[in-house]
Motif scaffolding. Structure first.
Motif, PDB file in Angstrom:
ATOM      1  N   UNK A 106       7.464  15.393 -17.478  1.00  0.00           N
ATOM      2  CA  UNK A 106       6.461  14.580 -18.182  1.00  0.00           C
ATOM      3  C   UNK A 106       5.141  14.704 -17.413  1.00  0.00           C
ATOM      4  N   UNK A 107       4.029  14.570 -18.151  1.00  0.00           N
ATOM      5  CA  UNK A 107       2.709  14.654 -17.500  1.00  0.00           C
ATOM      6  C   UNK A 107       2.639  13.544 -16.457  1.00  0.00           C
ATOM      7  N   UNK A 108       2.056  13.898 -15.311  1.00  0.00           N
ATOM      8  CA  UNK A 108       1.980  12.877 -14.251  1.00  0.00           C
ATOM      9  C   UNK A 108       1.269  11.643 -14.806  1.00  0.00           C
ATOM     10  N   UNK A 109       1.758  10.488 -14.394  1.00  0.00           N
ATOM     11  CA  UNK A 109       1.155   9.219 -14.830  1.00  0.00           C
ATOM     12  C   UNK A 109      -0.191   9.093 -14.111  1.00  0.00           C
ATOM     13  N   UNK A 110      -1.277   9.138 -14.885  1.00  0.00           N
ATOM     14  CA  UNK A 110      -2.608   9.055 -14.248  1.00  0.00           C
ATOM     15  C   UNK A 110      -3.322   7.835 -14.734  1.00  0.00           C
ATOM     16  N   UNK A 111      -4.254   7.207 -14.037  1.00  0.00           N
ATOM     17  CA  UNK A 111      -4.341   7.429 -12.591  1.00  0.00           C
ATOM     18  C   UNK A 111      -3.234   6.642 -11.906  1.00  0.00           C
ATOM     19  N   UNK A 112      -2.858   7.049 -10.765  1.00  0.00           N
ATOM     20  CA  UNK A 112      -1.817   6.322 -10.031  1.00  0.00           C
ATOM     21  C   UNK A 112      -2.425   5.035  -9.496  1.00  0.00           C
ATOM     22  N   UNK A 113      -1.919   3.917 -10.024  1.00  0.00           N
ATOM     23  CA  UNK A 113      -2.553   2.649  -9.652  1.00  0.00           C
ATOM     24  C   UNK A 113      -1.770   1.903  -8.583  1.00  0.00           C
ATOM     25  N   UNK A 125      -0.097   1.515  -4.694  1.00  0.00           N
ATOM     26  CA  UNK A 125      -0.426   1.962  -3.323  1.00  0.00           C
ATOM     27  C   UNK A 125       0.674   2.889  -2.807  1.00  0.00           C
ATOM     28  N   UNK A 152      -3.515   9.183  -0.236  1.00  0.00           N
ATOM     29  CA  UNK A 152      -4.797   8.539  -0.579  1.00  0.00           C
ATOM     30  C   UNK A 152      -5.965   9.524  -0.573  1.00  0.00           C
ATOM     31  N   UNK A 167     -10.866   8.539  -7.306  1.00  0.00           N
ATOM     32  CA  UNK A 167     -10.181   7.700  -8.304  1.00  0.00           C
ATOM     33  C   UNK A 167     -10.370   6.235  -7.977  1.00  0.00           C
ATOM     34  N   UNK A 175      -9.710   2.591  -8.638  1.00  0.00           N
ATOM     35  CA  UNK A 175      -8.823   1.751  -9.460  1.00  0.00           C
ATOM     36  C   UNK A 175      -9.349   0.322  -9.470  1.00  0.00           C
ATOM     37  N   UNK A 221      -7.457  -2.136  -4.542  1.00  0.00           N
ATOM     38  CA  UNK A 221      -6.770  -0.871  -4.309  1.00  0.00           C
ATOM     39  C   UNK A 221      -7.484  -0.058  -3.229  1.00  0.00           C
ATOM     40  N   UNK A 226      -6.160   0.772   0.597  1.00  0.00           N
ATOM     41  CA  UNK A 226      -6.006   2.174   1.008  1.00  0.00           C
ATOM     42  C   UNK A 226      -6.774   2.420   2.310  1.00  0.00           C
ATOM     43  N   UNK A 254      -4.850   0.733   5.154  1.00  0.00           N
ATOM     44  CA  UNK A 254      -3.611   1.442   5.516  1.00  0.00           C
ATOM     45  C   UNK A 254      -3.934   2.746   6.238  1.00  0.00           C
ATOM     46  N   UNK A 278       6.118  15.968 -10.910  1.00  0.00           N
ATOM     47  CA  UNK A 278       5.739  15.735 -12.324  1.00  0.00           C
ATOM     48  C   UNK A 278       4.820  16.834 -12.837  1.00  0.00           C
ATOM     49  N   UNK A 279       4.096  17.464 -11.886  1.00  0.00           N
ATOM     50  CA  UNK A 279       3.101  18.461 -12.314  1.00  0.00           C
ATOM     51  C   UNK A 279       2.797  19.365 -11.122  1.00  0.00           C
ATOM     52  N   UNK A 312      -0.910  16.341  -7.183  1.00  0.00           N
ATOM     53  CA  UNK A 312       0.386  15.791  -7.587  1.00  0.00           C
ATOM     54  C   UNK A 312       1.467  16.154  -6.568  1.00  0.00           C
ATOM     55  N   UNK A 334       0.983  14.037  -3.505  1.00  0.00           N
ATOM     56  CA  UNK A 334       1.428  12.673  -3.757  1.00  0.00           C
ATOM     57  C   UNK A 334       2.948  12.617  -3.703  1.00  0.00           C
ATOM     58  N   UNK A 358       8.142   5.513 -13.009  1.00  0.00           N
ATOM     59  CA  UNK A 358       7.982   6.824 -12.369  1.00  0.00           C
ATOM     60  C   UNK A 358       9.260   7.104 -11.585  1.00  0.00           C
TER      61      UNK A 358
END
Lengths: 10, 212
Positions: A1-8, A10, B48, B54, B56, B60, B64, B67, B111-112, B117, B120, B177
């Motif tokens: 599956x397409x990566x869940x964006x944006x990763x919210x 931590x 991060x 990005x 959020x 967030x 980050x 940490x 995932x990609x 990705x 991560x 996920x």
């Protein structure tokens, strides 16, 4: 599956 | 954002602050695995990289930055400032056995197939095993200072709370996920025997002693 964006998580 | 994820993030924040207090107050990093701290710094750096691309939320970004700064700062404190108190002899877990498999797995299971990705994904896989050198060190020394066990309890709880967050998001947002979930479960499971010792001993005021 397409990566869940944006990763919210931590 | 939900209460489980917020509690998880705060537990993670607390763990890092407890560790910094322990090192700064006792001016010693005895009992702490520098190798695990290096792995945590790698986890945050590879996760991060989108810090500036990005946005959020202020929360967030602030977390980050904290940490990243605290993990790199802890490595500095351990390997430079309080180097003399670093327990080389007991911090011997071969981290290449963690870095290589997680790097390969992130190239295969993602995932990609894109740089961001894959980095991560690598950071997610690495985080799930990054505590092993620390747990190995505690088992080798056979004990841990109580502040160190509070650090480990907060750190282990954070990803456990994230599992509740993923359950919540699945049912209320239809989001999940699988890579983060599986790695998060592995990460939390690794703490199980520590959680047992922490609850049965440390909370009763005893020192954390592992059966030798």
């Amino acid at each position: 599956s397409k990566a869940q964006e944006p990763k919210d998580e931590l | 954002m939900n209460i489980f994820r917020l509690a998880g993030d705060l537990s993670h924040l607390a763990a890092i602050i407890i560790l910094l207090i322990k090192i700064w107050k006792t001016r010693s990093c005895a009992g702490i695995s520098g190798r695990s701290q290096v792995l945590f710094a790698i986890v945050f750096i590879t996760r991060y990289l989108d810090l500036f691309t990005n946005f959020i939320s202020a929360y967030n970004t602030a977390m980050k930055v904290f940490f990243l700064g605290s993990s790199i700062g802890t490595v500095y404190l351990m390997y430079l400032k309080f180097k003399a108190t670093y327990d080389h002899n007991h911090d011997t877990f071969r981290i290449e056995f963690l870095l290589l498999p997680t790097a390969l797995l992130s190239l295969v299971l993602n995932h990609e197939f894109s740089v961001m990705e894959i980095l991560w994904t690598f950071s997610i896989y690495l985080e799930s095993v990054a505590i092993l050198p620390q747990l190995f060190m505690v088992s080798k020394t056979g004990e841990a200072e109580s502040i160190t066990s509070h650090y480990l309890f907060a750190l282990g709880s954070y990803r456990g709370l994230y599992i509740l967050n993923w359950i919540y998001r699945y049912y209320f947002e239809g989001f999940y996920d699988i890579i983060a979930i599986v790695a998060g479960c592995v990460q939390t499971i690794l703490y199980c025997d520590f959680f047992y010792l922490y609850i049965t001993k440390v909370l009763k005021g005893k020192k954390l002693q592992l059966p030798a």
